[in-house]
Design a protein around this motif. Structure first.
Motif, PDB file in Angstrom:
ATOM      1  N   TRP A   1      34.911  46.890  52.270  1.00 40.30           N
ATOM      2  CA  TRP A   1      35.375  45.852  51.366  1.00 40.30           C
ATOM      3  C   TRP A   1      36.893  45.764  51.397  1.00 40.30           C
ATOM      4  O   TRP A   1      37.588  46.779  51.488  1.00 40.30           O
ATOM      5  N   ASP A   2      37.410  44.548  51.317  1.00 37.49           N
ATOM      6  CA  ASP A   2      38.826  44.373  51.017  1.00 37.49           C
ATOM      7  C   ASP A   2      38.962  43.351  49.895  1.00 37.49           C
ATOM      8  O   ASP A   2      38.004  42.665  49.542  1.00 37.49           O
ATOM      9  N   GLU A   3      40.153  43.289  49.303  1.00 36.21           N
ATOM     10  CA  GLU A   3      40.387  42.429  48.151  1.00 36.21           C
ATOM     11  C   GLU A   3      41.607  41.538  48.392  1.00 36.21           C
ATOM     12  O   GLU A   3      42.602  41.979  48.956  1.00 36.21           O
ATOM     13  N   LEU A   4      41.472  40.290  47.949  1.00 37.94           N
ATOM     14  CA  LEU A   4      42.570  39.332  48.054  1.00 37.94           C
ATOM     15  C   LEU A   4      42.669  38.557  46.747  1.00 37.94           C
ATOM     16  O   LEU A   4      41.655  38.181  46.159  1.00 37.94           O
ATOM     17  N   LEU A   5      43.899  38.308  46.304  1.00 37.60           N
ATOM     18  CA  LEU A   5      44.146  37.434  45.163  1.00 37.60           C
ATOM     19  C   LEU A   5      44.497  36.050  45.685  1.00 37.60           C
ATOM     20  O   LEU A   5      45.403  35.900  46.509  1.00 37.60           O
ATOM     21  N   LEU A   6      43.759  35.048  45.202  1.00 38.88           N
ATOM     22  CA  LEU A   6      43.957  33.683  45.675  1.00 38.88           C
ATOM     23  C   LEU A   6      44.276  32.773  44.495  1.00 38.88           C
ATOM     24  O   LEU A   6      43.701  32.930  43.403  1.00 38.88           O
ATOM     25  N   PRO A   7      45.186  31.825  44.682  1.00 39.49           N
ATOM     26  CA  PRO A   7      45.505  30.900  43.589  1.00 39.49           C
ATOM     27  C   PRO A   7      44.330  29.985  43.277  1.00 39.49           C
ATOM     28  O   PRO A   7      43.544  29.632  44.151  1.00 39.49           O
ATOM     29  N   SER A   8      44.229  29.592  42.012  1.00 42.80           N
ATOM     30  CA  SER A   8      43.140  28.713  41.597  1.00 42.80           C
ATOM     31  C   SER A   8      43.468  27.265  41.937  1.00 42.80           C
ATOM     32  O   SER A   8      44.540  26.769  41.585  1.00 42.80           O
ATOM     33  N   PRO A   9      42.559  26.549  42.614  1.00 46.16           N
ATOM     34  CA  PRO A   9      42.766  25.122  42.875  1.00 46.16           C
ATOM     35  C   PRO A   9      42.224  24.229  41.765  1.00 46.16           C
ATOM     36  O   PRO A   9      42.239  23.008  41.897  1.00 46.16           O
ATOM     37  N   LEU A  10      41.734  24.827  40.666  1.00 47.44           N
ATOM     38  CA  LEU A  10      41.186  24.041  39.570  1.00 47.44           C
ATOM     39  C   LEU A  10      42.314  23.374  38.777  1.00 47.44           C
ATOM     40  O   LEU A  10      43.462  23.818  38.825  1.00 47.44           O
ATOM     41  N   PRO A  11      41.987  22.313  38.023  1.00 45.37           N
ATOM     42  CA  PRO A  11      42.996  21.690  37.164  1.00 45.37           C
ATOM     43  C   PRO A  11      43.547  22.700  36.162  1.00 45.37           C
ATOM     44  O   PRO A  11      42.850  23.648  35.769  1.00 45.37           O
ATOM     45  N   PRO A  12      44.800  22.559  35.744  1.00 49.38           N
ATOM     46  CA  PRO A  12      45.394  23.498  34.776  1.00 49.38           C
ATOM     47  C   PRO A  12      44.546  23.608  33.514  1.00 49.38           C
ATOM     48  O   PRO A  12      44.081  22.621  32.958  1.00 49.38           O
ATOM     49  N   GLY A  13      44.322  24.849  33.085  1.00 49.13           N
ATOM     50  CA  GLY A  13      43.548  25.098  31.881  1.00 49.13           C
ATOM     51  C   GLY A  13      42.052  25.141  32.088  1.00 49.13           C
ATOM     52  O   GLY A  13      41.313  25.495  31.156  1.00 49.13           O
ATOM     53  N   ARG A  14      41.573  24.811  33.275  1.00 46.48           N
ATOM     54  CA  ARG A  14      40.139  24.824  33.547  1.00 46.48           C
ATOM     55  C   ARG A  14      39.737  26.172  34.129  1.00 46.48           C
ATOM     56  O   ARG A  14      40.371  26.664  35.074  1.00 46.48           O
ATOM     57  N   ARG A  15      38.683  26.768  33.595  1.00 44.29           N
ATOM     58  CA  ARG A  15      38.175  28.033  34.100  1.00 44.29           C
ATOM     59  C   ARG A  15      36.820  27.823  34.747  1.00 44.29           C
ATOM     60  O   ARG A  15      36.047  26.947  34.367  1.00 44.29           O
ATOM     61  N   MET A  16      36.541  28.650  35.727  1.00 45.24           N
ATOM     62  CA  MET A  16      35.315  28.544  36.504  1.00 45.24           C
ATOM     63  C   MET A  16      34.206  29.363  35.849  1.00 45.24           C
ATOM     64  O   MET A  16      34.401  30.530  35.509  1.00 45.24           O
ATOM     65  N   HIS A  17      33.027  28.748  35.653  1.00 46.05           N
ATOM     66  CA  HIS A  17      31.821  29.457  35.219  1.00 46.05           C
ATOM     67  C   HIS A  17      30.865  29.503  36.402  1.00 46.05           C
ATOM     68  O   HIS A  17      30.370  28.473  36.855  1.00 46.05           O
ATOM     69  N   MET A  18      30.589  30.707  36.902  1.00 43.49           N
ATOM     70  CA  MET A  18      29.798  30.852  38.123  1.00 43.49           C
ATOM     71  C   MET A  18      28.457  31.499  37.812  1.00 43.49           C
ATOM     72  O   MET A  18      28.152  32.608  38.244  1.00 43.49           O
ATOM     73  N   ASN A  19      27.619  30.801  37.027  1.00 40.34           N
ATOM     74  CA  ASN A  19      26.286  31.311  36.725  1.00 40.34           C
ATOM     75  C   ASN A  19      25.227  30.755  37.669  1.00 40.34           C
ATOM     76  O   ASN A  19      24.043  31.029  37.504  1.00 40.34           O
TER      77      ASN A  19
END
Length: 440
Positions: free
Chosen positions: A204-222
């Motif tokens: 495993w490796d880990e990367l931090l990636l910037p969010s392309p979502l609109p400002p203030g919008r959070r992703m729900h991944m259910n």
């Protein structure tokens, strides 16, 4: 409370089919079960619209012995199907914990025999230890399982959505490599943490990636993670999806929004997202990405296809639910998108509840059906009652099955990768195979 619970006292029935009798795809029930004597995984196949069941060997959980004098606690364990790749491999999750027996069984603790928790979502309120989770890549036809290494020191490793991507030479034939990847929200939604593993490295490796979502919008991944177009897709049914190539040296999250009329302008709560998932699904069918939604009463079904060149959604079909099913008290939930036939959808029909999409799963279900529908001809094609073979009607809400294609080469192909490099021995077997492998 995690229900139902089952004491492991008798072996489960196993079934491995031959390629000749194997259906082209299966609706895999996401709650898998364990078998005492199994050497590998097995898939009890049933043609859609019936769900197929996955069984894993009990020794994959490597349950620790409990002190003989301490009857306050009991080992509990369970497993589930996390994702399916485009070539038919499955990603399985096996979890275990130690629970307070008096809390779980209302002051009537059972014997020290471990209990299997048969639930897709594992309730942890009565458990005393940190969750322990193992992930396996599985060939559902041969029973081969390859364990993935564990994460180190990560608290959200259990909950974050994980997908499985497979590649084949020239796009055809058995997969030659795979990638597993997990995406989680960090920095209050401003960035994403991508954990990834490829079969070539086995790490495993880990990367931090910037969010392309609109400002203030959070992703729900259910929603389950999809394998499509050489990328993994994480879906938020309120606005769209993020996709990434986990094999890339420089992975980048790419957003794809839902059709304009389906996007919700405001951030949804976790409870609202679970309700929304009951009547919205994204999936892959006939090599294209599809999105299906059921509107509020009067129920109307819409099916969209994402254009490969334009990147825009096209409305292909829409039909009134009353045209397909006459019982006004029945609640339609999207069960699966047929991966081979883009005109074919499957719905779970819950009878015995109020006819609404905000389904309260605490209300008893009188009957559960799985209904196949041809959207082009606007007619039902088949209907089967659910409830047998360990499938309880109250668990037949949206997301209870995963579509999984079953190509003929699965019966004679092995899981790719450097499986011998995986040295973590916390589970009994790193690589296990079925004692009976069907012919291709």
């Amino acid at each position: 409370m995690p229900l139902p619970l089952r004491r492991l006292s008798s072996p489960l029935r196993r079934s491995l089919s031959t390629a000749a009798s194997r259906p082209a795809w299966a609706m895999v029930y996401r709650i898998s079960t364990a078998e005492e004597s199994a050497r590998g995984a097995s898939l009890s196949l049933a043609p859609p619209p019936l769900p197929s069941r996955v069984t894993v060997p009990k020794r994959a959980f490597a349950l620790d012995p409990l002190p003989a004098a301490d009857r306050r606690f009991i080992n509990v364990f369970g497993s589930s199907v996390l994702a399916a790749s485009g070539h038919g491999l499955l990603l399985l999750g096996a979890y275990k914990n130690r629970a307070n027996a008096f809390e779980m069984f209302e002051d009537r603790p059972p014997s020290a025999v471990p209990f299997e928790v048969l639930d897709q979502v594992y309730e942890r309120w009565c458990c005393s230890d940190p969750m322990r989770l193992a992930r396996f890549v599985c060939n559902p036809v041969t029973g081969e399982m390859a364990r993935l290494p564990d994460f180190d020191g990560t608290e959200d490793a259990f909950a974050a959505s994980t997908g499985l991507l497979t590649h084949a030479d020239g796009g055809h034939g058995p997969p030659k490599r795979y990638a597993a990847a997990q995406l989680s929200v960090v920095d209050r939604g401003r960035r994403f943490l991508l954990r990834r593993l490829t079969s070539e490295t086995g790490k495993w490796d880990e990367l931090l990636l910037p969010s392309p979502l609109p400002p203030g919008r959070r992703m729900h991944m259910n929603h389950e993670v999809l394998d499509f177009g050489g990328r993994l897709w994480w879906v938020d049914v309120s606005w769209g999806a993020l996709n990434v190539d986990p094999f890339s040296d420089r992975p980048e999250l790419c957003p794809v929004e839902l059709p304009g009329g389906s996007m919700l302008p405001n951030q949804q709560s976790a409870i609202e997202m679970w309700q929304l998932l009951l009547h919205r699904r994204m999936g892959v069918s006939d090599g294209r990405l599809r999105f299906v939604e059921v509107s509020e009463e009067p129920f109307r079904i819409k099916s969209f296809t994402l254009g490969g060149d334009s990147g825009r959604w096209t409305l292909e079909h829409q039909v009134s639910w009353r045209t397909l099913y006459s019982d006004a008290k029945a609640t339609p939930l999207i069960a699966a998108i047929d991966p081979l036939n883009p005109d074919s959808l499957y719905f779970t029909v819950l009878v015995g509840k109020a006819s609404c999409l905000s389904v309260d799963l605490s209300v008893p279900v009188g009957k559960a059906l799985c209904l196949g529908v041809d959207m082009r001809s606007k007619r039902p094609t088949e209907s089967m009652a659910l409830g047998g073979g360990g499938v309880h009607p109250s668990k037949c809400n949206s997301s209870f099955v995963l579509p999984c294609v079953l190509p003929s080469f699965l019966g004679s192909s092995s899981i790719p990768g450097k499986n011998g490099l995986m040295k973590n021995k916390t589970l009994a077997d790193i690589l296990v195979r079925s004692d009976k492998q069907p012919n291709a």
